[in-house]
Structures are given as structure tokens and as C-alpha cells.
Scaffold this active site. Sequence first.
Site, PDB file in Angstrom:
ATOM      1  N   GLY A   1       0.828  -1.204   0.000  1.00 10.02           N
ATOM      2  CA  GLY A   1       0.000   0.000   0.000  1.00 10.02           C
ATOM      3  C   GLY A   1       0.857   1.246   0.000  1.00 10.02           C
ATOM      4  CG  ASN A   2      -0.340   4.575  -1.594  1.00  8.21           C
ATOM      5  OD1 ASN A   2      -1.055   5.413  -1.067  1.00  8.21           O
ATOM      6  ND2 ASN A   2      -0.743   3.850  -2.630  1.00  8.21           N
ATOM      7  NE  ARG A   3       3.622   8.386   5.131  1.00 12.00           N
ATOM      8  CZ  ARG A   3       4.429   9.430   5.299  1.00 12.00           C
ATOM      9  NH1 ARG A   3       5.615   9.420   4.710  1.00 12.00           N
ATOM     10  NH2 ARG A   3       4.072  10.446   6.047  1.00 12.00           N
TER      11      ARG A   3
END
Length: 413
Positions: free
Chosen positions: A202-204
Site C-alpha cells: 500500500g501507500n500513505r
Amino acid sequence: MFVVVGVSGGIAAYKAVQLVRLFVRGGHDVHVVPTDDALRFVGIPTWEAISRNPVTTSVHDDVASVRHVALGQSADLVVVAPATANTLAKMAAGLAGDLLGTTLLATTAPVVVAPAMHTEMWRHPATTANVRTLRERGVHIVGPADGELTGGDSGPGRMSEPDDILAAALAVAAPRTDLAGMTVVVSAGGTREPIDPVRFLGNRSSGRQGVAVALAAADRGAQVVLIAAHVDEGVLAEASAHRRLRVQHAGTAQELQDAVTAAAESADVVVMAAAVADYRVAEVSPAKLTKESAAGAGLTLELVENADIVAGLARDAPAGRTVVAFAAETPQEGETLVERARRKALRKGVDLLAANEVGWDKGFEGAENALVFVDGRGVVRGESAGTKREVAEALWDAVIAVRRDTRATPEKA
Ligand code: CTP
């Protein structure tokens, strides 16, 4: 405008001082109506000095001028900030035990409310029901934002920033309608690519910027489809309640691509604010990967590239559809954000690219952002810094300008 600012008893009352100041600075005639509890946080001298008008909380003051209804009758706009759970409940029930209560019942002006409370109180079914009742009556709810709360807690419940409340209130009082008649698709959040049933890449991205872009468009009259990839319910709340906005959910890059491509068919503008994973795991494990199965040999995941959704949208867009990309960049020494933005805009073939600088401590969960806009020919079309809502408004200004130019020179469409 004759603006009534109701203030109820929460610690965010101190931020309402700034809101009153912003209204006064904008040339409005501001009348503050605090509750008695609000005065335990900020006193009458402050409200009078900042608003430049007399302030009272009681229906028994100034009876000769029928103050308990006069304020509400004169108001062009009523803003309640902060609105505590107690005040929301009183508003929903129509209680009129103090000057704020009578003013709210006496007014036919638009009412904008900025709730502030702890997350548990915000999520309590009683508060949820009260908010629903108020919305059904046409009250506009701004926020609450997701962030730091009193006492070190964090979550949805924080009062929206004064700038955002002001922008929302002015939009309600004198709505801009420059996107009316347009259909807009906005993606927000970050995709998650599964590794096994319990893990993902995932990412932020929090989705806040994309949601702000979608809300700004809806407030300016567009019909909006917001495609959300893992955006918290708290961040989505205001968007979900907007009558011109429909929220759809997508999980992976592939799901996002399918949803955006389908919605784009009837869109005038597509804004890809979502952070899409560039890669997915080649083979998703049907069972949870275990250390036992790796037998001490470590773990290597094979990744394959996902399609570039926005480049595909730009390539396939018919004349008249504007495709906007976002770019979160970490410029290295010797190159600027604008140079990188220019390269990316040209490479992706988009009509407009909004670039911001990110880093370990910059650009993600916060309420603020700074964007520079570069068009499809690499020309800088402006920049904006401020709350995510403010930069969202600037993005739409840039989109409108680019669309105007494209119409003026159709051979470039
Ligand atoms: N994007 C997309 N599809 C992808 C990856 C990104 O549509 N598979 C979109 C994002 O929604 C955003 C823009 O492309 O609007 C910028 O994404 P970014 O990751 O910065 O672009 P990349 O082409 O992946 O470039 P980089 O190599 O710098 O990561």
C-alpha cells in the site's frame, strides 16, 4: 452580509475567534452568539473586540429590540462553530433555551455547522442521528476533520480549520456555480495490492486531497463521482452526504481502473488524485504466507507493472474531456519540482498535472498542501498553498482556464 456566528462550549472555541476575524476582514457584519459554556473558553470581551459588535448569551438582554428573534431574522448566514454534541442535539430537537437556540429557530438563512468533539461522541448513534436530522433539514455540516484532539487522542472530531469553514460558509451563502452542468470523476486514496489474504502493498495516501477536490467540484455545481480507494469513513463523511456526489469504492489498481474508466465515459473532467500502486504481486498467494513455508530462505515477491490508468484515460479521451493527474515528487538536488512535473505531464499526455513535494514528514496526513499546476504543454498554470480545500479550489480554477484555452484553440484539443 449579516453573519451570526454561534459558538458552543468546546475547546475549539478559541479557533472560532479566527473564524470571526476572517468574516470581519471580509467586510461582513458579524454577530457572535456564544452559549454560556462557550464563555468558559473565550470571554465576551474577546468576542466583542474581534466582531466589533455587542455580544450576549441571554434572551433576557436587550428585550426591547426583541433580540431573541431579531438576530435570526436579520441573518444572511448562520455559522455554528464549534458545534458540540450537546449543541447538535439541541439543534436537532429545536430547543430554544438560550439566545443561540432562539436565533437558530428564528432564522431562514442558510445554516453551516462545524462539529467538534471526541471521536467516540461523534460516532455515537445519538450524534449520528442528530446530524442526519440536521442534514435533512438543509443544515450544512463542515467536517469534522480527522486529527489531533484534546488530551492526546486522535481521530475524526477535530473542528475544521477556520479557512475551510469560511470557504464552505461563503460557498453556501453565495454558491459559485462555474462547474454547473459538468460531470466530474475524481479518484482518491491509495490502492492496495494483495500479497496473501492478510497482507497488501500500500501507500500513505489518506485520500484527503482527492476528497477535497471532489467536494469543491460538487459545491461549485458539478455532478461528481468519487472513486475512493481505502479512504477512512471519517474523511469521506461530508462527501457521502453531498447531494451532487456519489461515492464508489475500489480496492486494487485494477478495480480502480475499471471503476474510473467506466465512470469517465460520461465525464467532462477526470481527476486522478489517487495514489495508484505501480506494481502488483505477480501471484497472490491463496493462503497466508508463513515463515514455515519459507523455511528460513527469506521471501522474494515478484512484482508486475500495473497499467498507467491516467495515461490511458488521456490517450483515449475524446475532445472536450479534460484529464488531470497528480504527482507526488521528491525532487533530488539539481532539479526542481516544476521540471519533474513538466516531464511527467508530457509523458502521461494529460491536460493538467498538479504536483506537490512529498517526503517522510511532508504532504500526506496533514490538512495543508502546496501544489503547482502544469498543463499538457509543460506550461506552469499557477500554484496554490493552503488547506487541501483551498488548493482544490485553485485546481478547479486551473481546470476551467485550461478548458477555456482548449476551446479557444480547438486544433489542440
Ligand atoms: N497513476 C495512474 N496509474 C498508475 C500509477 C499512477 O493512473 N498505475 C496516476 C496517479 O493517479 C497520478 C499520476 O498517475 O495522477 C502520478 O502518479 P506517479 O506515481 O507519480 O506516476 P508514475 O508514472 O508512476 O511515475 P513515477 O515513476 O515517478 O512513480
